[in-house]
Every structure is written in structure tokens, then in C-alpha cells.
Design a protein around this motif. Structure first.
Motif, PDB file in Angstrom:
ATOM      1  N   PRO A 114       0.800  -1.233   0.000  1.00  0.00           N
ATOM      2  CA  PRO A 114       0.000   0.000   0.000  1.00  0.00           C
ATOM      3  C   PRO A 114       0.833   1.283   0.000  1.00  0.00           C
ATOM      4  O   PRO A 114       0.296   2.355  -0.253  1.00  0.00           O
ATOM      5  CB  PRO A 114      -0.825  -0.101   1.294  1.00  0.00           C
ATOM      6  N   TYR A 115       2.125   1.166   0.262  1.00  0.00           N
ATOM      7  CA  TYR A 115       3.007   2.337   0.296  1.00  0.00           C
ATOM      8  C   TYR A 115       3.866   2.457  -0.961  1.00  0.00           C
ATOM      9  O   TYR A 115       4.727   3.319  -1.046  1.00  0.00           O
ATOM     10  CB  TYR A 115       3.913   2.281   1.538  1.00  0.00           C
ATOM     11  N   SER A 116       3.604   1.606  -1.954  1.00  0.00           N
ATOM     12  CA  SER A 116       4.384   1.650  -3.193  1.00  0.00           C
ATOM     13  C   SER A 116       4.037   2.908  -3.992  1.00  0.00           C
ATOM     14  O   SER A 116       2.990   3.528  -3.785  1.00  0.00           O
ATOM     15  CB  SER A 116       4.105   0.410  -4.050  1.00  0.00           C
ATOM     16  N   LEU A 117       4.911   3.258  -4.912  1.00  0.00           N
ATOM     17  CA  LEU A 117       4.651   4.425  -5.758  1.00  0.00           C
ATOM     18  C   LEU A 117       3.354   4.272  -6.543  1.00  0.00           C
ATOM     19  O   LEU A 117       2.568   5.219  -6.641  1.00  0.00           O
ATOM     20  CB  LEU A 117       5.822   4.662  -6.703  1.00  0.00           C
ATOM     21  N   ASP A 118       3.123   3.093  -7.093  1.00  0.00           N
ATOM     22  CA  ASP A 118       1.901   2.865  -7.872  1.00  0.00           C
ATOM     23  C   ASP A 118       0.661   3.013  -6.998  1.00  0.00           C
ATOM     24  O   ASP A 118      -0.324   3.647  -7.399  1.00  0.00           O
ATOM     25  CB  ASP A 118       1.918   1.479  -8.518  1.00  0.00           C
ATOM     26  N   ALA A 119       0.700   2.426  -5.796  1.00  0.00           N
ATOM     27  CA  ALA A 119      -0.459   2.517  -4.905  1.00  0.00           C
ATOM     28  C   ALA A 119      -0.709   3.958  -4.478  1.00  0.00           C
ATOM     29  O   ALA A 119      -1.861   4.412  -4.425  1.00  0.00           O
ATOM     30  CB  ALA A 119      -0.262   1.617  -3.683  1.00  0.00           C
ATOM     31  N   MET A 120       0.349   4.692  -4.178  1.00  0.00           N
ATOM     32  CA  MET A 120       0.191   6.083  -3.768  1.00  0.00           C
ATOM     33  C   MET A 120      -0.342   6.931  -4.925  1.00  0.00           C
ATOM     34  O   MET A 120      -1.228   7.770  -4.731  1.00  0.00           O
ATOM     35  CB  MET A 120       1.513   6.647  -3.256  1.00  0.00           C
ATOM     36  N   ALA A 121       0.176   6.700  -6.139  1.00  0.00           N
ATOM     37  CA  ALA A 121      -0.308   7.447  -7.305  1.00  0.00           C
ATOM     38  C   ALA A 121      -1.785   7.150  -7.551  1.00  0.00           C
ATOM     39  O   ALA A 121      -2.576   8.070  -7.802  1.00  0.00           O
ATOM     40  CB  ALA A 121       0.524   7.100  -8.534  1.00  0.00           C
ATOM     41  N   ASP A 122      -2.167   5.873  -7.450  1.00  0.00           N
ATOM     42  CA  ASP A 122      -3.578   5.506  -7.627  1.00  0.00           C
ATOM     43  C   ASP A 122      -4.457   6.190  -6.584  1.00  0.00           C
ATOM     44  O   ASP A 122      -5.571   6.648  -6.900  1.00  0.00           O
ATOM     45  CB  ASP A 122      -3.756   3.989  -7.540  1.00  0.00           C
ATOM     46  N   ALA A 123      -3.987   6.277  -5.350  1.00  0.00           N
ATOM     47  CA  ALA A 123      -4.768   6.926  -4.290  1.00  0.00           C
ATOM     48  C   ALA A 123      -4.944   8.411  -4.569  1.00  0.00           C
ATOM     49  O   ALA A 123      -6.032   8.967  -4.366  1.00  0.00           O
ATOM     50  CB  ALA A 123      -4.090   6.712  -2.930  1.00  0.00           C
ATOM     51  N   TYR A 124      -3.888   9.079  -5.045  1.00  0.00           N
ATOM     52  CA  TYR A 124      -4.007  10.502  -5.385  1.00  0.00           C
ATOM     53  C   TYR A 124      -4.959  10.723  -6.557  1.00  0.00           C
ATOM     54  O   TYR A 124      -5.771  11.646  -6.547  1.00  0.00           O
ATOM     55  CB  TYR A 124      -2.639  11.119  -5.697  1.00  0.00           C
ATOM     56  N   ILE A 125      -4.865   9.875  -7.572  1.00  0.00           N
ATOM     57  CA  ILE A 125      -5.763   9.991  -8.718  1.00  0.00           C
ATOM     58  C   ILE A 125      -7.211   9.823  -8.268  1.00  0.00           C
ATOM     59  O   ILE A 125      -8.090  10.600  -8.665  1.00  0.00           O
ATOM     60  CB  ILE A 125      -5.387   8.968  -9.811  1.00  0.00           C
ATOM     61  N   ALA A 126      -7.465   8.834  -7.426  1.00  0.00           N
ATOM     62  CA  ALA A 126      -8.825   8.620  -6.921  1.00  0.00           C
ATOM     63  C   ALA A 126      -9.308   9.822  -6.116  1.00  0.00           C
ATOM     64  O   ALA A 126     -10.468  10.232  -6.237  1.00  0.00           O
ATOM     65  CB  ALA A 126      -8.871   7.352  -6.070  1.00  0.00           C
ATOM     66  N   LEU A 127      -8.423  10.402  -5.331  1.00  0.00           N
ATOM     67  CA  LEU A 127      -8.788  11.584  -4.549  1.00  0.00           C
ATOM     68  C   LEU A 127      -9.156  12.747  -5.457  1.00  0.00           C
ATOM     69  O   LEU A 127     -10.178  13.402  -5.263  1.00  0.00           O
ATOM     70  CB  LEU A 127      -7.636  11.980  -3.626  1.00  0.00           C
ATOM     71  N   TYR A 128      -8.311  13.017  -6.453  1.00  0.00           N
ATOM     72  CA  TYR A 128      -8.590  14.115  -7.389  1.00  0.00           C
ATOM     73  C   TYR A 128      -9.886  13.881  -8.150  1.00  0.00           C
ATOM     74  O   TYR A 128     -10.655  14.823  -8.373  1.00  0.00           O
ATOM     75  CB  TYR A 128      -7.431  14.301  -8.372  1.00  0.00           C
ATOM     76  N   ARG A 129     -10.136  12.648  -8.533  1.00  0.00           N
ATOM     77  CA  ARG A 129     -11.363  12.340  -9.280  1.00  0.00           C
ATOM     78  C   ARG A 129     -12.605  12.518  -8.408  1.00  0.00           C
ATOM     79  O   ARG A 129     -13.670  12.830  -8.904  1.00  0.00           O
ATOM     80  CB  ARG A 129     -11.307  10.938  -9.847  1.00  0.00           C
ATOM     81  N   SER A 130     -12.455  12.285  -7.118  1.00  0.00           N
ATOM     82  CA  SER A 130     -13.615  12.402  -6.229  1.00  0.00           C
ATOM     83  C   SER A 130     -13.896  13.839  -5.781  1.00  0.00           C
ATOM     84  O   SER A 130     -14.958  14.116  -5.237  1.00  0.00           O
ATOM     85  CB  SER A 130     -13.402  11.538  -4.982  1.00  0.00           C
ATOM     86  N   ALA A 131     -12.970  14.750  -6.053  1.00  0.00           N
ATOM     87  CA  ALA A 131     -13.157  16.140  -5.663  1.00  0.00           C
ATOM     88  C   ALA A 131     -14.213  16.803  -6.551  1.00  0.00           C
ATOM     89  O   ALA A 131     -14.401  16.408  -7.702  1.00  0.00           O
ATOM     90  CB  ALA A 131     -11.832  16.896  -5.800  1.00  0.00           C
ATOM     91  N   PRO A 132     -14.912  17.786  -5.996  1.00  0.00           N
ATOM     92  CA  PRO A 132     -15.883  18.513  -6.840  1.00  0.00           C
ATOM     93  C   PRO A 132     -15.206  19.035  -8.108  1.00  0.00           C
ATOM     94  O   PRO A 132     -14.126  19.620  -8.055  1.00  0.00           O
ATOM     95  CB  PRO A 132     -16.338  19.672  -5.954  1.00  0.00           C
ATOM     96  N   GLY A 133     -15.807  18.752  -9.239  1.00  0.00           N
ATOM     97  CA  GLY A 133     -15.221  19.167 -10.518  1.00  0.00           C
ATOM     98  C   GLY A 133     -14.137  18.218 -11.007  1.00  0.00           C
ATOM     99  O   GLY A 133     -13.518  18.461 -12.025  1.00  0.00           O
ATOM    100  N   GLY A 134     -13.929  17.109 -10.277  1.00  0.00           N
ATOM    101  CA  GLY A 134     -12.908  16.143 -10.686  1.00  0.00           C
ATOM    102  C   GLY A 134     -13.278  15.474 -11.982  1.00  0.00           C
ATOM    103  O   GLY A 134     -14.439  15.345 -12.342  1.00  0.00           O
ATOM    104  N   SER A 135     -12.299  15.070 -12.713  1.00  0.00           N
ATOM    105  CA  SER A 135     -12.496  14.446 -14.021  1.00  0.00           C
ATOM    106  C   SER A 135     -12.524  12.932 -13.885  1.00  0.00           C
ATOM    107  O   SER A 135     -11.905  12.372 -12.998  1.00  0.00           O
ATOM    108  CB  SER A 135     -11.350  14.860 -14.949  1.00  0.00           C
ATOM    109  N   SER A 136     -13.201  12.280 -14.791  1.00  0.00           N
ATOM    110  CA  SER A 136     -13.193  10.821 -14.810  1.00  0.00           C
ATOM    111  C   SER A 136     -11.997  10.305 -15.593  1.00  0.00           C
ATOM    112  O   SER A 136     -11.791   9.116 -15.678  1.00  0.00           O
ATOM    113  CB  SER A 136     -14.493  10.300 -15.421  1.00  0.00           C
ATOM    114  N   ARG A 137     -11.169  11.216 -16.166  1.00  0.00           N
ATOM    115  CA  ARG A 137      -9.991  10.778 -16.909  1.00  0.00           C
ATOM    116  C   ARG A 137      -8.763  10.893 -16.065  1.00  0.00           C
ATOM    117  O   ARG A 137      -8.576  11.649 -15.238  1.00  0.00           O
ATOM    118  CB  ARG A 137      -9.747  11.612 -18.149  1.00  0.00           C
TER     119      ARG A 137
END
Length: 107
Positions: A84-107
Motif C-alpha cells: 500500500p506504500y508503493s509508488l503505484d499505490a500512492m499514485a492511484d490513491a491521489y488519482i482517486a482523490l482528485y477524481r472524487s473532488a468537486p469538478g474532478g475528471s473521470s480521466r
């Protein structure tokens, strides 16, 4: 190239060194202190010992150096627990966070 990774600290924040040792699949001996206890579980992915107990550190090191099976089991669990602390896992978590923010993109 290490056989066992040792962190005999009195205080520690969240240790990147511990995560790196775990990701490398190393058996770990560490003191039980805040920070380390966020990721290290005695008998699962490490051997943890009381802070300041030099005899316990030496005993844990001797045990791991003498027992290949225990080293391999702890190291394998450590590697899995570090995922869960790998670069890939951390990047995926940030992408999910940004996508869930108001106005976040599905891309």
C-alpha cells in the motif's frame, strides 16, 4: 544485500527506511515505538522488542540469523504489507482523490 534489517531506535516518525526494508522483503528487528507500530506487527512482518532492551535485540537478531524459514516468512509478509506504500499505490490513491473532488475528471 542485507539478511536482516535493524532499527533500534527510541523514537521514530513514520520511517521510510522501514517501508523500504519491507518492500525489499527483509526480515526486520525493530523497537516498539510510535511510528514503527503503524506498519510493523511483531511475529507477522517483523520481530519487535522493547525500547532500550539490548538483550532482546540481540536475541531477535540471533533468532533471525539462525532461522531461514522465519526470515523468509517475515520478509514475505513485510513485502506484502509494504504494497500500500508503493509508488503505484500512492499514485492511484491521489488519482482517486482528485477524481472524487468537486469538478474532478473521470480521466
Amino acid at each position: 544485500a542485507t539478511t536482516v534489517w535493524l532499527l533500534p531506535t527510541e523514537r521514530e516518525g513514520f520511517s521510510v527506511g522501514v517501508i523500504e526494508a519491507m518492500a525489499a522483503g527483509r526480515a526486520i528487528v525493530s523497537t516498539r515505538c510510535a511510528g514503527n507500530d503503524e506498519v510493523l506487527v511483531d511475529g507477522r512482518n517483523s520481530l519487535t522488542v522493547p525500547v532500550g532492551n539490548v538483550r532482546a535485540v540481540a536475541t531477535a537478531l540471533r533468532l533471525l540469523l539462525a532461522d531461514n524459514g522465519l526470515r523468509e516468512r517475515l520478509g514475505g509478509c513485510a513485502r506484502a504489507d509494504a504494497e500500500p506504500y508503493s509508488l503505484d499505490a500512492m499514485a492511484d490513491a491521489y488519482i482517486a482523490l482528485y477524481r472524487s473532488a468537486p469538478g474532478g475528471s473521470s480521466r
